[in-house]
Design an enzyme around this catalytic site. Structure first.
Site, PDB file in Angstrom:
ATOM      1  N   HIS A  18       0.852  -1.200   0.000  1.00 38.35           N
ATOM      2  CA  HIS A  18       0.000   0.000   0.000  1.00 38.35           C
ATOM      3  C   HIS A  18       0.885   1.247   0.000  1.00 38.35           C
ATOM      4  O   HIS A  18       1.262   1.764   1.051  1.00 38.35           O
ATOM      5  CB  HIS A  18      -0.920  -0.028   1.235  1.00 38.35           C
ATOM      6  CG  HIS A  18      -1.963   1.050   1.238  1.00 38.35           C
ATOM      7  ND1 HIS A  18      -3.262   0.845   1.657  1.00 38.35           N
ATOM      8  CD2 HIS A  18      -1.924   2.355   0.886  1.00 38.35           C
ATOM      9  CE1 HIS A  18      -3.954   1.962   1.562  1.00 38.35           C
ATOM     10  NE2 HIS A  18      -3.157   2.911   1.104  1.00 38.35           N
ATOM     11  N   HIS A  20       1.154   4.909  -2.215  1.00 36.43           N
ATOM     12  CA  HIS A  20       0.710   5.842  -3.266  1.00 36.43           C
ATOM     13  C   HIS A  20       1.945   6.550  -3.812  1.00 36.43           C
ATOM     14  O   HIS A  20       2.720   7.130  -3.034  1.00 36.43           O
ATOM     15  CB  HIS A  20      -0.242   6.893  -2.695  1.00 36.43           C
ATOM     16  CG  HIS A  20      -1.475   6.316  -2.085  1.00 36.43           C
ATOM     17  ND1 HIS A  20      -2.646   6.142  -2.791  1.00 36.43           N
ATOM     18  CD2 HIS A  20      -1.731   5.873  -0.829  1.00 36.43           C
ATOM     19  CE1 HIS A  20      -3.571   5.620  -1.985  1.00 36.43           C
ATOM     20  NE2 HIS A  20      -3.039   5.446  -0.787  1.00 36.43           N
ATOM     21  N   SER A 100      -1.105   4.517  -8.198  1.00 36.87           N
ATOM     22  CA  SER A 100      -1.145   5.943  -8.518  1.00 36.87           C
ATOM     23  C   SER A 100      -2.348   6.256  -9.395  1.00 36.87           C
ATOM     24  O   SER A 100      -2.806   5.415 -10.171  1.00 36.87           O
ATOM     25  CB  SER A 100       0.146   6.360  -9.233  1.00 36.87           C
ATOM     26  OG  SER A 100       0.254   7.759  -9.234  1.00 36.87           O
ATOM     27  N   THR A 101      -2.830   7.493  -9.258  1.00 31.21           N
ATOM     28  CA  THR A 101      -4.010   7.950  -9.999  1.00 31.21           C
ATOM     29  C   THR A 101      -3.547   8.618 -11.294  1.00 31.21           C
ATOM     30  O   THR A 101      -2.868   9.651 -11.246  1.00 31.21           O
ATOM     31  CB  THR A 101      -4.766   9.026  -9.178  1.00 31.21           C
ATOM     32  OG1 THR A 101      -4.652   8.713  -7.795  1.00 31.21           O
ATOM     33  CG2 THR A 101      -6.203   9.129  -9.601  1.00 31.21           C
ATOM     34  N   GLU A 205     -12.235   4.404   6.338  1.00 34.95           N
ATOM     35  CA  GLU A 205     -11.114   5.232   6.804  1.00 34.95           C
ATOM     36  C   GLU A 205     -11.616   6.263   7.802  1.00 34.95           C
ATOM     37  O   GLU A 205     -10.864   6.756   8.638  1.00 34.95           O
ATOM     38  CB  GLU A 205     -10.529   5.955   5.584  1.00 34.95           C
ATOM     39  CG  GLU A 205      -9.065   5.841   5.435  1.00 34.95           C
ATOM     40  CD  GLU A 205      -8.550   6.619   4.239  1.00 34.95           C
ATOM     41  OE1 GLU A 205      -9.171   6.574   3.151  1.00 34.95           O
ATOM     42  OE2 GLU A 205      -7.508   7.270   4.395  1.00 34.95           O
TER      43      GLU A 205
HETATM   44  P1  IMP Z   1      -1.064   9.534  -6.453  1.00 39.63           P
HETATM   45  O1  IMP Z   1      -2.301   8.733  -6.745  1.00 39.63           O
HETATM   46  O2  IMP Z   1       0.193   8.840  -6.847  1.00 39.63           O
HETATM   47  O3  IMP Z   1      -1.156  10.914  -7.023  1.00 39.63           O
HETATM   48  O4  IMP Z   1      -0.939   9.672  -4.856  1.00 39.63           O
HETATM   49  C1  IMP Z   1      -1.645  10.612  -4.092  1.00 39.63           C
HETATM   50  C2  IMP Z   1      -3.119  10.276  -4.050  1.00 39.63           C
HETATM   51  O5  IMP Z   1      -3.300   9.058  -3.319  1.00 39.63           O
HETATM   52  C3  IMP Z   1      -3.960  11.287  -3.269  1.00 39.63           C
HETATM   53  O6  IMP Z   1      -4.357  12.358  -4.079  1.00 39.63           O
HETATM   54  C4  IMP Z   1      -5.154  10.436  -2.830  1.00 39.63           C
HETATM   55  O7  IMP Z   1      -6.100  10.312  -3.854  1.00 39.63           O
HETATM   56  C5  IMP Z   1      -4.528   9.086  -2.599  1.00 39.63           C
HETATM   57  N1  IMP Z   1      -4.202   8.868  -1.178  1.00 39.63           N
HETATM   58  C6  IMP Z   1      -3.003   8.933  -0.576  1.00 39.63           C
HETATM   59  N2  IMP Z   1      -3.106   8.636   0.734  1.00 39.63           N
HETATM   60  C7  IMP Z   1      -4.395   8.354   0.953  1.00 39.63           C
HETATM   61  C8  IMP Z   1      -5.128   7.956   2.105  1.00 39.63           C
HETATM   62  O8  IMP Z   1      -4.616   7.793   3.221  1.00 39.63           O
HETATM   63  N3  IMP Z   1      -6.468   7.780   1.921  1.00 39.63           N
HETATM   64  C9  IMP Z   1      -7.075   7.925   0.735  1.00 39.63           C
HETATM   65  N4  IMP Z   1      -6.417   8.280  -0.353  1.00 39.63           N
HETATM   66  C10 IMP Z   1      -5.102   8.495  -0.256  1.00 39.63           C
HETATM   67 ZN    ZN Z   2      -3.809   4.906   1.117  1.00 38.90          ZN
END
Ligand code: IMP
Ligand code: ZN
Length: 348
Positions: A18, A20, A100-101, A205
């Site tokens: 997990h 991101h 990642s998004t 969460e």
């Molecule tokens: P990315 O998807 O690589 O841009 O990483 C950052 C994104 O991960 C954030 O904008 C959130 O959408 C998601 N994210 C990171 N940490 C959390 C969390 O603890 N809860 C929910 N979403 C998270």
């Molecule tokens: Zn997360």
């Protein structure tokens, strides 16, 4: 981290499930990005929550907005992803599922497709450079963006699952848990599941997500992220716990993230204990090692100290995580072999 005890956690082979991508950017990489984009006037204090500091969940999500301003082109993503992979490997992580998004940024010409391709390129390059880590990718759906975007993302994920030679293995559902409702995303998540993508869903969460969790657990997910408020003692319910237990769904637990984000009041009150004591599948993870200033070795050490785990139990935790990966069977067997080889050196 230098004492014998500290070294044990560093040497311990680990599985990270997990993480991101943009939350995992280290201080050093962030420095490079800040220097390249001085006009944004971003300081390091805006992208990380240091030791002893706490933020509300809402403030945590503001941090991601700042980081996204810094990481907005293919070059940035390639650098960030390669650095993050390298750092996890240096921390003793042998298998990593990065999530990642996909984002599009008109100014830099970044598209969602190029976003995914660039992360995959970083994984490929790391492999070529013989970084000692197996990396897979989960495409993330940000719940804030609603059902249409979710469906588009699922289609993109499916395409890459079929064309990436096993690198894209699943779908993550994340984003601000106080925004939107999972019922609107059910259709997209069901489609993902039907086409063979594994589902790692952030669930419960925050306390208000009881109905949503009931609904999403019926899919069912292949892993649960956080699950902080699933159990009755945290305001969840027996029926939620029963579902999770019947399905034996592994839970990804991120101690520092929850404490710094204030959904859990202290390390020794973390719901790790509730699930671990029941013998439920648990995997320790970092969530956002950059934002929360941690690494996986430290998370194992914090869990061991908060819950009095022996080195043997810590070893057991890291080894059982192999079973919860979305990797195919031969990869799991390869990891088991690696753990067996390393055991005599690490557990003395
Ligand atoms: P990315 O998807 O690589 O841009 O990483 C950052 C994104 O991960 C954030 O904008 C959130 O959408 C998601 N994210 C990171 N940490 C959390 C969390 O603890 N809860 C929910 N979403 C998270
Ligand atoms: Zn997360």
């Amino acid at each position: 981290m230098d004492t014998e005890a500290d070294l044990f956690y560093r040497r311990l082979p680990k599985v990270e499930l997990h993480a991101h991508l943009n939350g995992s950017v280290s201080f050093e990489t962030m420095e490079k990005l800040i220097k390249q984009k001085l006009h944004l006037n971003i300081e390091h204090s805006m992208t990380a929550i240091r030791s002893g500091q706490r933020r509300t969940l809402d403030e945590c999500f503001q941090v991601f907005k700042v980081i996204h301003q810094l990481v907005d082109s293919e070059e940035d993503i390639l650098m960030v992803a390669k650095d993050v992979i390298q750092e996890f490997a240096a921390d003793g992580v042998k298998y990593l599922e990065l999530r990642s998004t996909p984002r599009e940024v008109t100014e830099t010409g970044l598209t969602k497709r190029r976003y995914v391709e660039t992360v995959l390129e970083a994984i490929r390059q790391s492999k070529e450079e013989e970084v000692d880590i197996d990396v897979r990718f989960l495409v993330a759906v940000d719940r804030r963006h609603g059902p249409e975007v979710a469906m588009e993302t699922v289609k993109l994920a499916e395409e890459f699952m079929l064309s990436s030679d096993g690198m894209v293995v699943g779908l993550d559902l994340s984003g601000d848990p106080t925004v939107g409702h999972g019922k609107d995303l059910l259709c997209a998540l069901q489609k993902a599941k039907n086409c063979g993508l594994k589902l790692a869903l952030h669930l419960s969460e925050v306390p208000s997500q009881k109905d949503e969790s009931e609904l999403l657990l019926n899919l069912p997910p292949d892993r649960i992220g956080h699950g902080t408020f699933l159990h009755p003692e945290a305001g969840g319910s027996d029926s939620l716990v029963d579902k999770v237990c019947k399905q034996n769904t592994p839970i990804e637990l991120c101690l520092t993230s929850n404490v710094k984000g204030q959904t859990v009041s202290s390390y020794n009150k973390h719901h790790f204990q509730y699930w671990y004591n029941r013998g439920h599948p648990c995997v320790l993870c970092t969530d956002d090692k950059g934002v929360f200033c941690t690494d996986l070795s430290q998370e194992y050490q914090l869990a061991a100290s908060a819950f009095g785990l022996s080195q043997e139990s810590v070893w057991g935790l890291s080894q059982q995580a192999i079973n919860f990966t979305f990797a195919p069977e031969p990869i799991k067997q390869r990891l088991e072999k690696k753990w067996a080889e390393l055991r005599p050196q690490v557990l003395q």
